[in-house]
Every structure is written in structure tokens, then in C-alpha cells.
Design a protein around this motif. Structure first.
Motif, short mmCIF file in Angstrom:
data_model
loop_
_atom_site.label_atom_id
_atom_site.label_comp_id
_atom_site.label_asym_id
_atom_site.label_seq_id
_atom_site.Cartn_x
_atom_site.Cartn_y
_atom_site.Cartn_z
N TRP A 19 0.83 -1.20 0.00
CA TRP A 19 0.00 0.00 0.00
C TRP A 19 0.87 1.25 0.00
O TRP A 19 0.61 2.19 -0.76
CB TRP A 19 -0.95 0.00 1.20
CG TRP A 19 -1.80 1.22 1.26
CD1 TRP A 19 -1.67 2.26 2.13
CD2 TRP A 19 -2.90 1.55 0.41
NE1 TRP A 19 -2.63 3.21 1.88
CE2 TRP A 19 -3.39 2.80 0.82
CE3 TRP A 19 -3.51 0.91 -0.67
CZ2 TRP A 19 -4.47 3.42 0.19
CZ3 TRP A 19 -4.58 1.53 -1.29
CH2 TRP A 19 -5.05 2.75 -0.86
N ASP A 20 1.91 1.28 0.83
CA ASP A 20 2.80 2.44 0.89
C ASP A 20 3.46 2.69 -0.47
O ASP A 20 3.56 3.83 -0.93
CB ASP A 20 3.87 2.24 1.96
CG ASP A 20 3.34 2.34 3.36
OD1 ASP A 20 2.19 2.84 3.54
OD2 ASP A 20 4.05 1.91 4.30
N SER A 21 3.89 1.61 -1.10
CA SER A 21 4.53 1.73 -2.41
C SER A 21 3.54 2.24 -3.45
O SER A 21 3.87 3.08 -4.29
CB SER A 21 5.10 0.38 -2.84
OG SER A 21 5.72 0.49 -4.09
N GLU A 24 2.91 5.94 -3.01
CA GLU A 24 4.06 6.68 -3.50
C GLU A 24 4.03 6.77 -5.03
O GLU A 24 4.27 7.84 -5.61
CB GLU A 24 5.35 6.00 -3.05
CG GLU A 24 6.60 6.75 -3.43
CD GLU A 24 7.85 6.08 -2.90
OE1 GLU A 24 8.84 6.02 -3.64
OE2 GLU A 24 7.84 5.61 -1.75
N GLN A 25 3.70 5.66 -5.69
CA GLN A 25 3.63 5.67 -7.16
C GLN A 25 2.51 6.58 -7.66
O GLN A 25 2.68 7.29 -8.65
CB GLN A 25 3.42 4.25 -7.69
CG GLN A 25 4.63 3.36 -7.54
CD GLN A 25 4.38 1.99 -8.10
OE1 GLN A 25 3.82 1.84 -9.17
NE2 GLN A 25 4.79 0.96 -7.37
N ILE A 26 1.37 6.54 -6.98
CA ILE A 26 0.25 7.41 -7.36
C ILE A 26 0.64 8.87 -7.18
O ILE A 26 0.36 9.72 -8.05
CB ILE A 26 -1.01 7.07 -6.52
CG1 ILE A 26 -1.56 5.69 -6.90
CG2 ILE A 26 -2.08 8.15 -6.65
CD1 ILE A 26 -2.06 5.59 -8.33
N TRP A 35 -0.62 6.56 -13.63
CA TRP A 35 -1.56 6.24 -12.57
C TRP A 35 -2.19 4.87 -12.81
O TRP A 35 -2.26 4.05 -11.89
CB TRP A 35 -2.64 7.33 -12.49
CG TRP A 35 -3.60 7.13 -11.37
CD1 TRP A 35 -3.44 7.56 -10.08
CD2 TRP A 35 -4.84 6.43 -11.40
NE1 TRP A 35 -4.52 7.17 -9.32
CE2 TRP A 35 -5.40 6.48 -10.12
CE3 TRP A 35 -5.55 5.78 -12.41
CZ2 TRP A 35 -6.61 5.90 -9.80
CZ3 TRP A 35 -6.76 5.19 -12.10
CH2 TRP A 35 -7.28 5.26 -10.81
N LEU A 36 -2.62 4.62 -14.04
CA LEU A 36 -3.20 3.32 -14.37
C LEU A 36 -2.17 2.21 -14.24
O LEU A 36 -2.48 1.10 -13.80
CB LEU A 36 -3.80 3.34 -15.78
CG LEU A 36 -5.07 4.16 -15.93
CD1 LEU A 36 -5.45 4.25 -17.41
CD2 LEU A 36 -6.20 3.58 -15.12
N TYR A 42 -0.41 -2.59 -8.51
CA TYR A 42 -0.91 -2.84 -7.16
C TYR A 42 -1.89 -4.01 -7.15
O TYR A 42 -1.82 -4.88 -6.28
CB TYR A 42 -1.56 -1.57 -6.60
CG TYR A 42 -2.09 -1.73 -5.20
CD1 TYR A 42 -1.23 -1.90 -4.13
CD2 TYR A 42 -3.45 -1.71 -4.95
CE1 TYR A 42 -1.70 -2.05 -2.83
CE2 TYR A 42 -3.94 -1.84 -3.66
CZ TYR A 42 -3.06 -2.01 -2.60
OH TYR A 42 -3.54 -2.17 -1.34
N ALA A 43 -2.78 -4.04 -8.10
CA ALA A 43 -3.76 -5.13 -8.18
C ALA A 43 -3.05 -6.48 -8.37
O ALA A 43 -3.38 -7.47 -7.70
CB ALA A 43 -4.75 -4.89 -9.31
N ASP A 44 -2.08 -6.52 -9.26
CA ASP A 44 -1.32 -7.76 -9.49
C ASP A 44 -0.53 -8.16 -8.25
O ASP A 44 -0.49 -9.34 -7.89
CB ASP A 44 -0.36 -7.60 -10.68
CG ASP A 44 -1.05 -7.65 -12.02
OD1 ASP A 44 -2.24 -8.04 -12.07
OD2 ASP A 44 -0.41 -7.27 -13.01
N ALA A 45 0.10 -7.19 -7.62
CA ALA A 45 0.92 -7.48 -6.43
C ALA A 45 0.05 -8.00 -5.29
O ALA A 45 0.42 -8.96 -4.60
CB ALA A 45 1.68 -6.24 -6.00
N CYS A 46 -1.10 -7.39 -5.08
CA CYS A 46 -2.01 -7.85 -4.01
C CYS A 46 -2.53 -9.25 -4.31
O CYS A 46 -2.61 -10.08 -3.41
CB CYS A 46 -3.18 -6.88 -3.85
SG CYS A 46 -2.73 -5.36 -3.04
#
Length: 63
Positions: A19-21, A24-26, A35-36, A42-46
Motif C-alpha cells: 500500500w505504501d509503495s 508513492e507511485q500514485i 496512474w493506471l 498494485y492489483a497484481d501485487a495484491c
């Protein structure tokens, strides 16, 4: 009852780091494309984190 509290704590810690990463990217995104890209990452990582964690916790609980 939670049998492997340490594993759940690790999962929560890893999710928080993702989430923190992501935030930061956003924050650093300069346009919608970045942004996309961050959102897709993030979706893939989660998804990977949850899949791997569930498999690991399940195997550990059955051992």
C-alpha cells in the motif's frame, strides 16, 4: 482460532508495504497512464501476495 499468528502478521506487514509503495507511485504519477500502471501493478501485487500467503498458511495449518 489463529494458529499461525506470525504468518498473519507477516501478511499484514507485506500488504501495508504494498500500500505504501502504491501511494508513492500514485503521488509521483505524472499522467493518467502512469496512474493506471501503478494501479495495475498494485492489483497484481495484491493478488500474488494473497494467493501465495493463503497457499503457505493453508499448507502450514495442514502440516
Amino acid at each position: 482460532m489463529i494458529e499461525n499468528l506470525e504468518q498473519y502478521e507477516n501478511l499484514i506487514g507485506n500488504a501495508a508495504a504494498l500500500w505504501d509503495s502504491y501511494i508513492e507511485q500514485i503521488y509521483e504519477a505524472k499522467d493518467m497512464q502512469q496512474w493506471l500502471g501503478a494501479t495495475h501493478w498494485y492489483a497484481d501485487a495484491c493478488s500474488s501476495l494473497m494467493r501465495d500467503s493463503i497457499m503457505h498458511i493453508s499448507v502450514s495449518n495442514n502440516a
